[in-house]
Design an enzyme around this catalytic site. Structure first.
Site, short mmCIF file in Angstrom:
data_model
loop_
_atom_site.label_atom_id
_atom_site.label_comp_id
_atom_site.label_asym_id
_atom_site.label_seq_id
_atom_site.Cartn_x
_atom_site.Cartn_y
_atom_site.Cartn_z
N TRP A 185 12.62 62.34 59.22
CA TRP A 185 12.49 60.98 58.69
C TRP A 185 12.97 59.99 59.75
CZ3 TRP A 185 16.35 57.21 57.95
CH2 TRP A 185 15.84 55.99 57.47
N GLU A 226 8.90 63.00 56.01
CA GLU A 226 9.27 62.18 54.85
C GLU A 226 8.76 60.75 54.99
OE1 GLU A 226 13.51 61.87 54.32
OE2 GLU A 226 13.34 60.90 52.35
N HIS A 262 11.38 56.41 47.44
CA HIS A 262 10.57 55.88 48.54
C HIS A 262 9.22 55.33 48.13
CE1 HIS A 262 12.89 57.86 52.10
NE2 HIS A 262 13.68 57.23 51.24
N HIS A 286 13.39 65.15 47.94
CA HIS A 286 14.68 64.49 48.05
C HIS A 286 14.96 63.89 46.68
CE1 HIS A 286 15.60 63.90 52.60
NE2 HIS A 286 15.66 65.15 52.20
N ASP A 294 15.45 51.43 46.90
CA ASP A 294 15.82 52.76 47.38
C ASP A 294 17.34 52.85 47.53
OD1 ASP A 294 15.61 55.32 48.53
OD2 ASP A 294 15.51 54.49 50.55
N ASP A 326 19.44 63.73 47.83
CA ASP A 326 19.60 62.65 48.80
C ASP A 326 20.11 61.40 48.10
OD1 ASP A 326 19.60 61.11 51.04
OD2 ASP A 326 17.43 60.89 51.20
C1 RNT Z 1 16.12 57.46 54.11
C2 RNT Z 1 15.68 58.84 53.78
C3 RNT Z 1 16.41 59.95 54.48
C4 RNT Z 1 17.91 59.74 54.54
C5 RNT Z 1 18.70 60.90 55.09
C6 RNT Z 1 20.09 60.55 55.39
O1 RNT Z 1 15.54 56.52 53.32
O2 RNT Z 1 15.72 59.04 52.40
O3 RNT Z 1 16.11 61.16 53.88
O4 RNT Z 1 18.43 59.39 53.30
O5 RNT Z 1 18.04 61.43 56.17
ZN ZN Z 2 15.33 61.02 51.72
#
Ligand code: RNT
Ligand code: ZN
Length: 418
Positions: A185, A226, A262, A286, A294, A326
């Site tokens: 990500w 992601e 997201h 996640h 978010d 997450d």
């Molecule tokens: C960020 C993403 C990602 C992070 C982590 C820390 O919006 O969700 O996954 O939260 O990598």
């Molecule tokens: Zn995430």
């Protein structure tokens, strides 16, 4: 076993059996489900490599609850504590900035040895490990672009970092005898409306292609990507959008990571799982809770969590889905946050497994939507709690809210002394 817990379980067992649900079999099934516990909840996403760098990338932790881990030893101690209150055998999800080393090493030069203490610990604890390259909280990510950066030198730095991350993941997989899921990500995006939406996406595609060039056995490493709709500072445009990664993952045979926070606020990931798994092999989740944005709140037993669990169970998707958590809430006890979110996720899966799916399917096929609705609603108050308590007892973890007392005494004896 506690008499009341045993007899409540037996009563629940009879009730579920009337609808053909075998609670003993369900608990065996549940025992095999792994949750990936995200290390970054333990220290407000700070990590150990660049302690003076503040969190960037458009994600934010609010709250300053005392006692957060500030060394790898403390983080492992806290994870052990949390895991002792969560039934089952699970995984721990590391980010690159959590390297455990005395060396001064930058992200592009990380090697498996910088994580060896994590591996040794995971082995000793019987845990799996997952991994994430860290494409934020770094000088080279300061203007909000990493793998899609217009400057080829900055792109190269991040490409090297991601390549290094996959090697670390491969090492985890080999050492621990189970695949490590490496999730990519990055925050890349614009605060305001861009003129050129295409060029950054082309650069991101090319960077990712370069990163994934090296073949690594899926027995050791599984790559995931992601997507995101927006972040703080990337409100108008995110390079790695959902459509971008749908195309990317499908054409490159990668796993898609769906983060519950997201998407547009009324859009849910539970409705995406079945479509995505029709066309890809594997999925990473996640599990998070967006409150108006978010926000990464601790996961509660809300409708969407239950719906995600139902989709995984009903679709038979659990063997192809990696479930990661997450969220990061700095306003409550860090260990309690892990325990609440993990227990809820497992409990939601249990609830989904305890539903009369065949009966509901039949009603739906016969267009008997009255029965479908009536049964779904009645089952919401079936005694899944008795099955959960029994499961916790058998797993030797605290029953109901008894864990809170353990967290309190750990807070007193350990956290507040830090
Ligand atoms: C960020 C993403 C990602 C992070 C982590 C820390 O919006 O969700 O996954 O939260 O990598
Ligand atoms: Zn995430």
């Amino acid at each position: 076993m506690n008499q009341a817990i045993e007899s409540s379980y037996q009563e629940a067992r009879r009730l579920y059996a009337r609808h053909g649900i075998d609670t003993d079999a369900v608990l065996k099934w549940l025992e095999n489900i792994k949750i990936s516990l995200h290390c970054w909840q333990g220290d407000d996403v700070k990590g150990f490599l660049f302690k003076d760098k503040s969190l960037s990338g458009g994600i934010a932790v609010t709250g300053s609850y005392p006692g957060r881990a500030s060394t790898p030893e403390e983080l492992r101690q806290d994870l052990e504590k949390a895991l002792s209150m969560i039934p089952g055998k699970h995984k721990v999800n590391l980010h690159a900035i959590y390297a455990d080393t005395e060396e001064k090493v930058d992200l592009d030069a990380l090697e498996p040895r910088h994580f060896q203490r994590w591996v040794d610990w995971a082995k000793e604890q019987g845990l799996g490990l997952d991994f994430n390259p860290t494409l934020f909280s770094h000088l080279n990510a300061e203007d909000g672009f990493t793998l899609s950066h217009p400057n080829p030198e900055i792109r190269e730095f991040w490409i090297k970092h991601c390549k290094a991350s996959r090697k670390i993941a491969e090492h985890f997989g080999k050492e621990l005898g189970q695949p490590c899921v490496t999730n990519h990500w990055m925050p890349d995006g614009y605060k305001d409306t861009p003129v050129d939406r295409l060029a950054p996406r082309e650069r991101l595609r090319d960077s990712l292609d370069e990163i994934f060039k090296e073949e690594i056995s899926e027995a050791y490493n599984i790559d995931a990507v992601e997507s995101k709709l927006f972040g703080i500072g990337s409100e108008s445009y995110v390079v790695g959008s959902h459509e971008f990664y749908m195309g990317y993952a499908m054409s490159r045979n990668k796993a898609i990571c769906l983060d519950a926070g997201h998407f547009h606020p009324t859009e849910v990931i539970s409705n995406k799982i079945s479509s995505i798994l029709m066309f890809t092999d594997q999925l990473l989740l996640h599990v998070s809770r967006p409150v108006r944005w978010d926000s990464d709140h601790v996961v509660t037993m809300d409708d969407e969590l239950l719906e995600i669990a139902r989709e995984l169970v009903r679709g038979g998707f659990l063997p192809r889905t990696h479930i990661g958590l997450d969220f990061f809430d700095g306003s409550i006890n860090h260990i309690a946050a892990w325990v609440i979110g993990s227990r809820n996720t497992i409990k939601a899966l249990l609830r989904a497994m305890l539903e009369p799916v065949e009966l509901l399917r039949k009603a739906e096929a016969e267009k008997d939507f009255t029965t479908r609705l009536a049964l779904t609603e009645e089952f919401k108050s079936y005694p899944f709690g008795a099955v959960w308590d029994y499961y916790c007892t058998k797993a030797s973890v605290p029953v109901r809210e008894a864990w809170l007392e353990e967290v309190r005494s750990y807070e007193r004896d350990v956290l507040l002394k830090r």
